[in-house]
Design a protein around this motif. Sequence first.
Motif, PDB file in Angstrom:
ATOM      1  N   LEU A 203       0.832  -1.202   0.000  1.00  0.00           N
ATOM      2  CA  LEU A 203       0.000   0.000   0.000  1.00  0.00           C
ATOM      3  C   LEU A 203       0.868   1.253   0.000  1.00  0.00           C
ATOM      4  N   HIS A 216       2.318  -3.321  -7.358  1.00  0.00           N
ATOM      5  CA  HIS A 216       1.872  -3.349  -5.962  1.00  0.00           C
ATOM      6  C   HIS A 216       0.365  -3.514  -5.845  1.00  0.00           C
ATOM      7  N   PHE A 217      -0.393  -2.883  -6.743  1.00  0.00           N
ATOM      8  CA  PHE A 217      -1.841  -2.974  -6.632  1.00  0.00           C
ATOM      9  C   PHE A 217      -2.363  -4.342  -7.073  1.00  0.00           C
ATOM     10  N   ILE A 220      -2.130  -6.180  -3.864  1.00  0.00           N
ATOM     11  CA  ILE A 220      -3.230  -5.771  -2.983  1.00  0.00           C
ATOM     12  C   ILE A 220      -4.550  -6.376  -3.465  1.00  0.00           C
TER      13      ILE A 220
END
Length: 244
Positions: A203, A216-217, A220
Amino acid sequence: MRGLTEAVKHLLIINILFFVATQLYGDQMYAWFSLWYPENPNFEWWQIFTHMFMHGNFMHILFNMYALYAFGTPLERMWGRNKFLFFYFSAGLGAALLHTGVNYYLFNDGLQALLDSGIGKTELMQIITDGKYSPSWETVIGPDKVDSFLSAFSTPAVGASGAIYGILVAFAFTFSEAELMLIFLPIPIKAKYFVPLLILGDLFFGFTGTATGIAHFAHIGGALFGFLMMWYWKKNQFNNNRWN
């Protein structure tokens, strides 16, 4: 590997075969099987699945496959093959959805800013489709927004990491007291703290953009879908027999 379960074994084999093929055929494999932005000419519908078997380099596939073996094996033993595969691919699809959604925002945010400056959309799309850009855009909307705009359009996503993050969340739900360690922080940390720590890191890096080259997302998204599935299954007490 001792005690290797059926689904994990076949996922390992497919990932390794894709990686070997990528070493042989390089850019063509990335063009066909990575996940591209939907408006990119390289995009094909099957990439929402095949990107999960593509990896950028040896360390990328090594870490993902080790995590699949270490955390996926006990889950498959407990759930069975069908339920495990459903969870794995659902987390991977969740990762693709969130990653693409974030790219949609970044792309259209930059696109609209450039259109508002008077640049024609047809001309603009032709330039970026050709793999080019105009340095003058940085003066108009700033270098960071240009970078995000171009990256969203032209950088494909690869890797099983989204599905793996879902597996990590499921492991933390199921074996919350198990102690795990980070390579760069060799201190035992219980899974119920270890996994949220990883997600918080994604995050932070995702919103600040301080660690580029990592989706990164997507991490997530996989973790989020994994959490939602575990929460739903726990709430409804799904019977394993329905997955046989």
